[in-house]
Design an enzyme around this catalytic site. Structure first.
Site, PDB file in Angstrom:
ATOM      1  N   CYS A   8     -17.532 -23.637   9.440  1.00 11.23           N
ATOM      2  CA  CYS A   8     -16.106 -23.278   9.456  1.00 11.23           C
ATOM      3  C   CYS A   8     -15.762 -22.725   8.074  1.00 11.23           C
ATOM      4  O   CYS A   8     -16.646 -22.252   7.352  1.00 11.23           O
ATOM      5  CB  CYS A   8     -15.230 -24.464   9.861  1.00 11.23           C
ATOM      6  N   ASN A  11     -15.444 -26.583   5.578  1.00 14.61           N
ATOM      7  CA  ASN A  11     -16.432 -27.645   5.875  1.00 14.61           C
ATOM      8  C   ASN A  11     -15.842 -29.042   5.649  1.00 14.61           C
ATOM      9  O   ASN A  11     -16.548 -29.984   5.300  1.00 14.61           O
ATOM     10  CB  ASN A  11     -17.727 -27.449   5.072  1.00 14.61           C
ATOM     11  N   CYS A  13     -12.958 -29.954   7.991  1.00 15.25           N
ATOM     12  CA  CYS A  13     -12.237 -30.328   9.220  1.00 15.25           C
ATOM     13  C   CYS A  13     -13.083 -30.058  10.471  1.00 15.25           C
ATOM     14  O   CYS A  13     -13.600 -30.977  11.092  1.00 15.25           O
ATOM     15  CB  CYS A  13     -10.908 -29.571   9.348  1.00 15.25           C
ATOM     16  N   ARG A  14     -13.228 -28.790  10.819  1.00 16.55           N
ATOM     17  CA  ARG A  14     -13.835 -28.465  12.122  1.00 16.55           C
ATOM     18  C   ARG A  14     -15.342 -28.652  12.165  1.00 16.55           C
ATOM     19  O   ARG A  14     -15.862 -29.282  13.090  1.00 16.55           O
ATOM     20  CB  ARG A  14     -13.479 -27.020  12.512  1.00 16.55           C
ATOM     21  N   SER A  15     -16.070 -28.079  11.202  1.00 13.67           N
ATOM     22  CA  SER A  15     -17.538 -28.157  11.333  1.00 13.67           C
ATOM     23  C   SER A  15     -18.092 -29.570  11.152  1.00 13.67           C
ATOM     24  O   SER A  15     -19.061 -29.913  11.845  1.00 13.67           O
ATOM     25  CB  SER A  15     -18.243 -27.141  10.432  1.00 13.67           C
ATOM     26  N   ASP A 130      -7.860 -23.442  13.383  1.00 13.90           N
ATOM     27  CA  ASP A 130      -7.854 -24.087  12.063  1.00 13.90           C
ATOM     28  C   ASP A 130      -6.695 -25.091  12.015  1.00 13.90           C
ATOM     29  O   ASP A 130      -5.531 -24.708  12.103  1.00 13.90           O
ATOM     30  CB  ASP A 130      -7.662 -22.983  10.999  1.00 13.90           C
TER      31      ASP A 130
HETATM   32  P1  4NP Z   1     -11.953 -26.182   8.046  1.00 16.78           P
HETATM   33  O1  4NP Z   1     -10.405 -26.271   7.647  1.00 16.78           O
HETATM   34  O2  4NP Z   1     -12.359 -24.737   7.841  1.00 16.78           O
HETATM   35  O3  4NP Z   1     -11.952 -26.572   9.496  1.00 16.78           O
HETATM   36  O4  4NP Z   1     -12.688 -27.145   7.164  1.00 16.78           O
HETATM   37  C1  4NP Z   1      -9.885 -25.832   6.442  1.00 16.78           C
HETATM   38  C2  4NP Z   1     -10.080 -26.572   5.298  1.00 16.78           C
HETATM   39  C3  4NP Z   1      -9.529 -26.155   4.103  1.00 16.78           C
HETATM   40  C4  4NP Z   1      -8.785 -24.993   4.068  1.00 16.78           C
HETATM   41  C5  4NP Z   1      -8.595 -24.246   5.214  1.00 16.78           C
HETATM   42  C6  4NP Z   1      -9.149 -24.664   6.404  1.00 16.78           C
HETATM   43  N1  4NP Z   1      -8.207 -24.600   2.833  1.00 16.78           N
HETATM   44  O5  4NP Z   1      -7.463 -23.578   2.842  1.00 16.78           O
HETATM   45  O6  4NP Z   1      -8.422 -25.247   1.801  1.00 16.78           O
END
Ligand code: 4NP
Length: 168
Positions: A8, A11, A13-15, A130
């Site tokens: 993602c 790294n 939340c989703r992955s 997201d």
């Molecule tokens: P992820 O979510 O891609 O599912 O881990 C996010 C985590 C952090 C951010 C955006 C999405 N950020 O903007 O810091």
């Protein structure tokens, strides 16, 4: 060994939850000697961090403890992993760009796939949305999507790699 990398943006939340739900499923089917997985982010913002506390709460509510530390997608990953599963279209495009640099050739989509393509309830969206700036329900939704997608993806791997064949 079949190696799967979930990717993602951050790294956190989703992955990590995609990795944990998939790992759990692989172990429940005794396939952990055939399949291993990891996760990474295309961005560097959260390197070394545990997953976001909201996704850790969702995981815990569903019997999973997330211990992964965030890392960034690396050039080696394109040589180590057989499947690179992108959480959304933007991750997919970024993964392709890194793959171009890593392999010093035209981007190849071989092995890079949108994970949600495996979700039986995907509707019109191939993205795992997201959740970072959203409410807690968005994190629960991510869990449901990756759980459903993982189940179908694992059936796909079992079929493709003949993993149910008796061992000799
Ligand atoms: P992820 O979510 O891609 O599912 O881990 C996010 C985590 C952090 C951010 C955006 C999405 N950020 O903007 O810091």
């Amino acid at each position: 060994m079949i190696r799967v990398l979930f990717v993602c943006l951050g790294n956190i939340c989703r992955s990590p939850i995609a990795e944990a739900t998939f790992n759990h499923l692989v172990k429940s089917k005794n396939l952990d000697k055939h399949i291993e997985c990891d996760s990474a982010g295309t961005a560097a913002y959260h390197i070394g961090s545990l997953p976001d506390k909201r996704i850790r709460k969702v995981a815990q509510d569903n019997g999973l403890i997330l211990t992964h530390k965030a890392r960034q997608l690396a050039h080696d990953d394109f040589f180590k992993f057989d499947y690179i599963m992108a959480m959304d279209q933007s991750n997919f495009e970024n993964i392709r760009k890194v793959s171009l640099l890593a392999r010093d050739q035209e981007p190849s989509d071989i092995g890079i796939q949108l994970y949600r393509a495996f979700d039986p309830e995907k509707g019109n969206s191939l993205n795992v949305p997201d959740p970072y700036y959203e409410d807690f329900a968005a994190f629960q939704n991510v869990y449901e999507i990756v759980r459903r997608s993982g189940s179908v993806f694992l059936d796909f791997l079992i079929e493709k790699h003949n993993l149910n064949a008796p061992e000799i």
